[in-house]
Motif scaffolding. Structure first.
Motif, short mmCIF file in Angstrom:
data_model
loop_
_atom_site.label_atom_id
_atom_site.label_comp_id
_atom_site.label_asym_id
_atom_site.label_seq_id
_atom_site.Cartn_x
_atom_site.Cartn_y
_atom_site.Cartn_z
N UNK A 213 0.84 -1.19 0.00
CA UNK A 213 0.00 0.00 0.00
C UNK A 213 0.88 1.25 0.00
N UNK A 214 0.78 2.03 -1.07
CA UNK A 214 1.59 3.23 -1.22
C UNK A 214 0.73 4.38 -1.74
N UNK A 215 -0.50 4.45 -1.26
CA UNK A 215 -1.41 5.45 -1.78
C UNK A 215 -1.81 6.53 -0.79
N UNK A 216 -1.32 6.46 0.46
CA UNK A 216 -1.73 7.43 1.47
C UNK A 216 -1.20 8.82 1.18
N UNK A 217 -1.86 9.81 1.77
CA UNK A 217 -1.50 11.21 1.51
C UNK A 217 -0.42 11.74 2.45
N UNK A 218 -0.17 11.10 3.58
CA UNK A 218 0.92 11.51 4.46
C UNK A 218 0.69 12.84 5.15
N UNK A 219 -0.51 13.03 5.70
CA UNK A 219 -0.83 14.33 6.31
C UNK A 219 0.07 14.65 7.50
N UNK A 220 0.54 13.62 8.22
CA UNK A 220 1.36 13.88 9.41
C UNK A 220 2.79 14.30 9.07
N UNK A 221 3.17 14.16 7.79
CA UNK A 221 4.50 14.58 7.37
C UNK A 221 4.47 15.86 6.54
N UNK B 160 6.43 -6.01 -10.69
CA UNK B 160 5.50 -5.06 -10.07
C UNK B 160 4.35 -4.72 -11.01
N UNK B 161 3.15 -4.74 -10.45
CA UNK B 161 1.94 -4.27 -11.13
C UNK B 161 1.35 -3.14 -10.29
N UNK B 162 0.98 -2.04 -10.94
CA UNK B 162 0.42 -0.90 -10.21
C UNK B 162 -1.10 -0.93 -10.26
N UNK B 163 -1.70 -0.69 -9.09
CA UNK B 163 -3.15 -0.73 -8.94
C UNK B 163 -3.62 0.62 -8.44
N UNK B 164 -4.43 1.32 -9.21
CA UNK B 164 -4.84 2.67 -8.85
C UNK B 164 -6.01 2.64 -7.86
N UNK B 165 -5.86 3.39 -6.78
CA UNK B 165 -6.91 3.61 -5.80
C UNK B 165 -7.30 5.08 -5.90
N UNK B 166 -8.51 5.36 -6.31
CA UNK B 166 -8.90 6.73 -6.61
C UNK B 166 -8.94 7.62 -5.36
N UNK B 167 -9.17 7.02 -4.20
CA UNK B 167 -9.18 7.77 -2.95
C UNK B 167 -8.75 6.84 -1.83
N UNK B 168 -8.15 7.37 -0.75
CA UNK B 168 -7.71 6.53 0.37
C UNK B 168 -8.90 6.09 1.22
N UNK B 169 -9.53 5.00 0.81
CA UNK B 169 -10.78 4.55 1.43
C UNK B 169 -10.59 3.38 2.39
N UNK C 22 -14.02 4.67 6.04
CA UNK C 22 -13.10 3.74 5.39
C UNK C 22 -13.53 2.30 5.61
N UNK C 23 -13.08 1.43 4.70
CA UNK C 23 -13.24 -0.01 4.90
C UNK C 23 -12.02 -0.49 5.69
N UNK C 24 -12.27 -0.88 6.94
CA UNK C 24 -11.18 -1.16 7.87
C UNK C 24 -10.72 -2.62 7.76
N UNK C 25 -9.40 -2.82 7.76
CA UNK C 25 -8.89 -4.18 7.75
C UNK C 25 -9.19 -4.89 9.07
N UNK C 26 -9.30 -4.12 10.16
CA UNK C 26 -9.68 -4.74 11.44
C UNK C 26 -11.08 -5.32 11.36
N UNK C 27 -12.00 -4.65 10.65
CA UNK C 27 -13.35 -5.18 10.48
C UNK C 27 -13.34 -6.45 9.63
N UNK C 28 -12.47 -6.48 8.61
CA UNK C 28 -12.36 -7.68 7.78
C UNK C 28 -11.84 -8.86 8.61
N UNK C 29 -10.85 -8.61 9.43
CA UNK C 29 -10.32 -9.67 10.29
C UNK C 29 -11.37 -10.13 11.30
N UNK C 30 -12.13 -9.18 11.85
CA UNK C 30 -13.17 -9.54 12.80
C UNK C 30 -14.27 -10.38 12.12
N UNK C 31 -14.59 -10.06 10.87
CA UNK C 31 -15.57 -10.85 10.11
C UNK C 31 -15.08 -12.29 9.97
#
Length: 355
Positions: free
Chosen positions: A6-14, A74-83, A192-201
């Motif tokens: 995952x390399x699509x985040x906006x990095x607001x804290x930096x 490497x294959x690049x996969x576009x994510x239109x927004x950080x969801x 957002x769709x949370x990975x923690x929710x996916x793991x809990x499912x």
């Protein structure tokens, strides 16, 4: 097995660094943090990598290319927004197919790699395996709850009242069953769709989700403090190398790397330090745990415990420490201001400080 990075985040804290640079490409010891993850994936014997990219896709793609320099395809996969992390799995469905996969957050820094984790997953065959580490402030992370046998029984994203101090590290391993989970999710309170929710499912559906608690070093390099700490750790293991020029009036003490085309004159450098290719250090002091990028200029200044990105210049600065200096930034003297400074400068910044 494939990898999903995952390399699509906006990095607001930096910010302001990430106004013009992808956060995954901010360097640790003069190497983008993303590259450490790609190297760890290759060392684990994984060769097919899908990189999820967003607004900074052009910069990521230019830096990584086809992945061959890492031994990867490497294959690049576009994510239109950080969801969300689970959304990244959702959009990667066709690429991943029915293969097992490791999901690796591109701004995470893990010492020791993931080879043992991958081997353990392939031998034990749980539906998912997560990495956990104990943290002082678990409310800032995804948090896992384990039963007395060490099996994961619950997960929650940034809970107000954490049930443990075990935070999710940015590496997850899944079988293809993960795809069943992500299609069932609804956006969280964060939208957002949370990975923690996916793991809990998966847990609720009776799947086996196991955890590995790591005691080694891990950092989410999403802020300046963690970037500097990761930089310190990597520099701890650097080996001295002198490919540039150092004059007789300079002292190099400890582990110092002076890369090709760099010059050090009338200066004192106390390692561990890296001086990037083409950089000029003159009449200056460079203290421990400092990485200076390529084609910088450090003139009549003191710098310690800092990361300086390529083509920045520091002139006449009496003392700079614990700082992150962006590309093309210029630091010069100004009267009547404090003599010690902590700086986070974005690309092309110009700051005047007292010498």
């Amino acid at each position: 097995m494939k990898a999903l990075v995952l390399a699509g985040g906006s990095g607001t804290r930096l910010r302001p660094i990430t106004h013009t640079s992808a956060k995954q490409l901010v360097p640790v010891a003069n190497k983008p943090v993303l590259f450490y993850g790609l190297e760890a994936i290759a060392e684990a014997g994984i060769h097919d990598v899908g990189i999820v990219v967003g607004e900074t896709h052009a910069e990521i793609e230019a830096a990584v290319g086809d992945g061959s320099r890492f031994g990867l395809r490497v294959t690049y996969l576009r994510q239109e927004a950080p969801l969300g992390l689970a959304h990244a799995v959702l959009i990667a469905r066709d690429y991943l197919g029915e293969d097992d996969f490791v999901m690796y957050l591109g701004d995470n820094f893990i010492v020791g790699g993931i080879s043992d984790l991958v081997s353990s997953f392939e031998q034990d065959r749980p539906t998912a395996r997560i990495m956990l580490t104990r943290v002082a402030d678990p409310a800032q992370f995804g948090v896992a709850e384990l039963d007395r046998n060490g099996r994961v029984v619950g997960l929650e994203e940034k809970p107000e009242v954490p049930k443990s101090d075990l935070a999710l590290v940015g590496v997850f391993l899944f079988t293809a069953a993960a795809h069943e989970a992500v299609v069932e999710l609804k956006p969280s309170w964060r939208g957002e769709l949370e990975i923690t929710d996916a793991l809990q499912w998966l847990i609720d559906e009776g799947h086996r989700v196991e955890a590995t608690v790591i005691s080694g070093y891990w950092k989410d390099t999403g802020n300046v403090t963690d970037m500097l700490e990761a930089n310190r750790l990597v520099l701890e293991s650097v080996e001295s190398r002198l490919d540039g020029e150092v004059d007789a009036a300079s002292d190099l003490i400890g582990r110092v790397v002076v890369e090709e085309g760099a010059s050090v004159t009338r200066s004192r450098i106390v390692g561990p330090v890296i001086v990037g290719a083409g950089t000029r250090v003159s009449n200056s002091y460079v203290g421990p745990f400092t990485s200076i990028g390529a084609n910088c200029a450090i003139i009549d200044s003191e710098v310690e415990y800092s990361i300086i990105l390529p083509k920045a210049s520091i002139s006449g600065a009496r003392r700079i420490e614990a700082s992150l200096i962006g590309h093309y930034a210029e630091v010069t003297p100004a009267p009547d201001t404090p003599k010690a400074h902590r700086l986070v400068l974005g690309d092309h910044s110009k700051v005047q400080i007292s010498s």
